[in-house]
Enzyme design. Sequence first.
Site, PDB file in Angstrom:
ATOM      1  N   HIS A 180     -12.852   6.988  -6.805  1.00 15.05           N
ATOM      2  CA  HIS A 180     -11.754   6.031  -6.727  1.00 15.05           C
ATOM      3  C   HIS A 180     -10.671   6.317  -7.758  1.00 15.05           C
ATOM      4  O   HIS A 180      -9.720   5.565  -7.892  1.00 15.05           O
ATOM      5  CB  HIS A 180     -12.286   4.607  -6.896  1.00 15.05           C
ATOM      6  CG  HIS A 180     -13.156   4.176  -5.754  1.00 15.05           C
ATOM      7  ND1 HIS A 180     -14.490   4.488  -5.703  1.00 15.05           N
ATOM      8  CD2 HIS A 180     -12.885   3.498  -4.616  1.00 15.05           C
ATOM      9  CE1 HIS A 180     -14.998   3.996  -4.581  1.00 15.05           C
ATOM     10  NE2 HIS A 180     -14.051   3.394  -3.906  1.00 15.05           N
ATOM     11  N   HIS A 239     -26.921   4.407   1.064  1.00 15.61           N
ATOM     12  CA  HIS A 239     -25.925   4.468  -0.008  1.00 15.61           C
ATOM     13  C   HIS A 239     -25.437   3.075  -0.351  1.00 15.61           C
ATOM     14  O   HIS A 239     -25.226   2.241   0.526  1.00 15.61           O
ATOM     15  CB  HIS A 239     -24.738   5.333   0.419  1.00 15.61           C
ATOM     16  CG  HIS A 239     -23.577   5.262  -0.528  1.00 15.61           C
ATOM     17  ND1 HIS A 239     -23.645   5.785  -1.805  1.00 15.61           N
ATOM     18  CD2 HIS A 239     -22.354   4.707  -0.415  1.00 15.61           C
ATOM     19  CE1 HIS A 239     -22.498   5.558  -2.410  1.00 15.61           C
ATOM     20  NE2 HIS A 239     -21.693   4.902  -1.590  1.00 15.61           N
ATOM     21  N   CYS A 276      -6.802  -0.588   1.831  1.00 19.73           N
ATOM     22  CA  CYS A 276      -6.850  -1.697   2.774  1.00 19.73           C
ATOM     23  C   CYS A 276      -7.863  -1.376   3.867  1.00 19.73           C
ATOM     24  O   CYS A 276      -8.011  -0.226   4.269  1.00 19.73           O
ATOM     25  CB  CYS A 276      -5.483  -1.937   3.403  1.00 19.73           C
ATOM     26  SG  CYS A 276      -4.190  -2.334   2.222  1.00 19.73           S
ATOM     27  N   ILE A 330     -21.328  11.975   0.002  1.00 23.72           N
ATOM     28  CA  ILE A 330     -21.741  10.693   0.572  1.00 23.72           C
ATOM     29  C   ILE A 330     -21.418  10.593   2.059  1.00 23.72           C
ATOM     30  O   ILE A 330     -22.044   9.827   2.780  1.00 23.72           O
ATOM     31  CB  ILE A 330     -21.107   9.531  -0.212  1.00 23.72           C
ATOM     32  CG1 ILE A 330     -21.552   9.596  -1.682  1.00 23.72           C
ATOM     33  CG2 ILE A 330     -21.500   8.187   0.374  1.00 23.72           C
ATOM     34  CD1 ILE A 330     -23.058   9.621  -1.880  1.00 23.72           C
ATOM     35  N   TRP A 365     -18.985  -6.630   6.294  1.00 19.56           N
ATOM     36  CA  TRP A 365     -17.612  -6.133   6.289  1.00 19.56           C
ATOM     37  C   TRP A 365     -16.897  -6.377   7.613  1.00 19.56           C
ATOM     38  O   TRP A 365     -15.883  -5.756   7.910  1.00 19.56           O
ATOM     39  CB  TRP A 365     -17.580  -4.662   5.908  1.00 19.56           C
ATOM     40  CG  TRP A 365     -17.852  -4.457   4.436  1.00 19.56           C
ATOM     41  CD1 TRP A 365     -18.026  -5.425   3.495  1.00 19.56           C
ATOM     42  CD2 TRP A 365     -17.979  -3.212   3.757  1.00 19.56           C
ATOM     43  NE1 TRP A 365     -18.271  -4.867   2.261  1.00 19.56           N
ATOM     44  CE2 TRP A 365     -18.246  -3.500   2.397  1.00 19.56           C
ATOM     45  CE3 TRP A 365     -17.898  -1.886   4.154  1.00 19.56           C
ATOM     46  CZ2 TRP A 365     -18.418  -2.498   1.440  1.00 19.56           C
ATOM     47  CZ3 TRP A 365     -18.084  -0.885   3.200  1.00 19.56           C
ATOM     48  CH2 TRP A 365     -18.337  -1.200   1.861  1.00 19.56           C
ATOM     49  N   LYS A 375       0.832  -1.210   0.000  1.00 18.69           N
ATOM     50  CA  LYS A 375       0.000   0.000   0.000  1.00 18.69           C
ATOM     51  C   LYS A 375       0.862   1.253   0.000  1.00 18.69           C
ATOM     52  O   LYS A 375       0.672   2.161  -0.830  1.00 18.69           O
ATOM     53  CB  LYS A 375      -0.905  -0.001   1.229  1.00 18.69           C
ATOM     54  CG  LYS A 375      -1.604   1.330   1.499  1.00 18.69           C
ATOM     55  CD  LYS A 375      -2.282   1.335   2.853  1.00 18.69           C
ATOM     56  CE  LYS A 375      -2.828   2.720   3.192  1.00 18.69           C
ATOM     57  NZ  LYS A 375      -3.880   3.167   2.278  1.00 18.69           N
TER      58      LYS A 375
END
Length: 772
Positions: free
Chosen positions: A700, A647, A522, A437, A567, A20
Site C-alpha cells: 500500500h 489470506h 475505492c 498474494i 465486502w 481519487k
Amino acid sequence: MMVTTHNLGFPRIGGKRELKFALESYWNGSITQSALLQTGVNLRSTHWQYQKNLDFIPVGDFSYYDHVLDMSFLLGNIPTRSIKDQDTRLDQYFRVARGRSANDEHNENSVFAGEMTKWFDTNYHFIVPEFTKETHFTLNAEHLLAQIQEAQHINPAIKPVLVGPVTYLSLGKTYGDLNKLDLLPQLVKTYAELLSLLAQRQIQWVQLDEPILVTELSKEWQDAFLYTYKHLQNDQLNILVATYFGQLQDNLEILCKLPVQGVHLDTINGFDEIQSLIDTIDANKIISLGIINGRNIWKSDLNTILDWLEPIYQKLGKRLWIAPSCSLLHVPVDLQNESKIDPQIKSWMAFALQKLDELTIIAHALKDGRTSVKQDLNDNHQAIQSRKTSTLTHNPHVRDLCKTITPELGNRNSPYTERFKIQQKILNLPIFPTTTIGSFPQTSDIRKARNQFKKGNIDFQTYEAAMHKEIALCIQQQTDLDLDVFVHGEAERNDMVEYFGEQLEGYVISQHGWVQSYGSRCVKPPILYGDIHRNQAMTLPWIKYAQSLTDKTVKGMLTGPVTILNWSFVRDDQPRSETCYQLALAIRAEVLDLEQANIKIIQIDEAALREGLPLRRSQWDNYLSWAVGAFRIAANGVKDQTQIHTHMCYSEFNDIIAAIAKMDADVITIETSRSNMELLEVFEEFNYPNSIGPGVYDIHSPNIPSKAQIIALMDKARRLIPVQHLWVNPDCGLKTRQWSEVIPALRHMVDAAKQLRKSTINSDFYSSIIRH
C-alpha cells in the site's frame, strides 16, 4: 414543535471519484498541489449544497486521505520520520499515509508509512495514531478553520465533525513503556483549545465521534470519558457526542452522565436502547436518533419508522434530532447515476443522497403530519412491499441445498501434519518458498480492454485474447524473477469481490456505487439481494490457461465466503449466517472444479474475516462459529494433496488466532510489514499448527523494500515460527502498484529468500529440525 435534521458525514470521493483521480494525478506529478486542493474545495462545496436542506451540515468530514490522520495533524501528533526540510504540510501528510509524498523522488525521502487498520467493523482503513513518552500535542487547526469559513459562505448552520478525544486515544499505538491514558490530560487541553477557537467563530454545535462507547470498556476508560468531558465544557459551545455501529449496553449510563448538551444513538443497532436513553438522560439534553441506515443501500421503511418515532417526538419535541445512523462515508453518493440495475431491484435502494431525502420526508411527516408527504410515504410503502414479496429474492433449489449442510462437510480427510508431508512430496518446494498474494498491476491496457468488452465494443474472443496476453506477461515476469509458486495475475478481475458478484445469481452490480476503502482506493461493493447460486465455473478457464504456460505450480485464486459477504452490500431480510453458507456452497463448487483440473494449490482469501466480528467480545463466539464453518465448507472438500491457502490483511487478528487455526488452511498469508512483524508476537504463546507467510512487502506504499529490510523481517518471523512452515510473500495483492515498483521489490524478496535458505541450511539449528 420542530425536529432538527443533521448528518454525521458525507462521502468524500465524489459521485464520479473526482478525489481519487486528483490524488493519483498529484502523486504521479500530473497536476500541481494547488490543483489538488482546488478539487477539494469543489467537492466540499458540492457536498454542502447537497445537504443544504438539513438544519446542520457537517464540516470536517472531508479528507484527502483519512479523517483519523487528519486528527493527528490537527493535534500536531506527527511522526518525526515524516518531516523533511522545506516540506509542505501535504507532503508530511502523504508521507505518513503512504510512505512517500508527491515530491519524494524514488526512495530518497521515503519513510515507513503509518500502520493501517480497519475502522471498527467496516471496510474503511484508517492510519493508526502513534504515541510515545515524548508525544506532545500542539493545536494546528488552520485547515479545519479554513473549511469552516468555506462552509459558512454556503450555509451558516454548520456542525464541525471530529474524532472524539477518548476514541482517538484508544485507537492509537504506543511505543515503549507507556500507558495511553497518561496522555489524556494534555490531549484534553488541546481539544479544549480547539473548542474555544470554534466558539470564537460563532459555532453553535460540534460533533465529537466516540464510537468506542459501543465496545467493552474497562472502568479506567469509562472514567476517562467522565474526566474528558468535564474538562471540555464550554459555555459558548454545545457538544454532541455521537456513537454508532453498535449498542451502548453498560456504557449507556456513562454517556448519559457526560456534561454535554446532546448525544447521538445509532437506532439501527441500538433500537432496544432508545427508551432507556430517554429515561436516563437529563431532561434538558438533545437526543439525536440515527434512524436511517448509513451502512447499507436498502430503502428505509419510512412508515414503520414513523410508527415508533412519532410518540418519541410528541414526548421530546424540539429535543429530538434525527440523522442517519452513522456517517454516509460507507455508501455510494447517488442512486440516480445507475441506469443498468433491474428497475424493480433499484426501487428497493437508497444511496447517500436518497437517504438524506428519506430523512427530510420523516422530518416533514413529524412536523406537518403524514398527509404532507402522503405520496412519498405511499411510494416508499410500495417499494418495501415489492421487496418483501418478490420472487427474485428466493431460490428454492438453494434453500434445499443449504438444508444438506453438516459439520462433516467442512472436515479435511487427514490432519495437517499428514497433509504437509504429502504436499511437500508433490510440490517439492524449497524452504522459504516465495509467492505473491494474487493480483499483479492493473494497467491502463487491462482496464481499457475490460471497459470495451463491458460496453460491447469488442467481442469475448478479442477480450479473452487481451487477457491471455496479460496472463502470459505475468507468468513470464514470475519466471524471470524465479518465484516458486505463481499466480495468474487476475487481469480479468476488476475487484476481488465484485468479480464474483458479477457471476453469482443473487447479485446485482452497480455502475457507480463506489465507496472509499482508504486514500484513493475505492471499491464498488456488489449488491447481494437474493439467494446465491453458482451457475458455471468462475475462474477455471483463466487458471487453466495460466497453468498451461509453465511447469511451476499456479495457484487457483478465489475470494472466500466471509469476505464476499462482508465486502458486499448484503441483504438485511435474513441472518447473515444463512447468506454466508449460500456463498460457501458456491465457492466450494469452484474449489472442487479447480482440484479436478489438477490445480495443486488453491488460495481462498478471507481478508475480511475479522472485520465482521461484533464489536463486543461477548458476541464473538457466535460469529466465529458460522464464519469459520462457512470457510471450512468452502475449502475443505478437497483431497489431502491439494494445498489450501488463505489470506488476511490489515486486521489485528491476534485475539482470534485460535479461530483462525480452526479454519485449518494449510498456509495462511497475513499483513505484517507495516507493524514490523509485531502481529507475530501472538505466536510466542500460541502454537499455530500450520504454515504461515508473514507479509514482508508493504504494497500500500510506493516504497520499494530492500533485500536487507526483508531479511530483517523474516529473521524476526523465524524466531517465532519453524522455518519449514514459513513462506515469503508481499502483504497483499499488487493490483494497485506499478510494474516499475513491483519488479524490483519482488526481485529483492526472492533474493532475500535465497539468502535465508543458504544461511539456514548451513546452520546446525536447521539440521536438527530436519533430523527430527
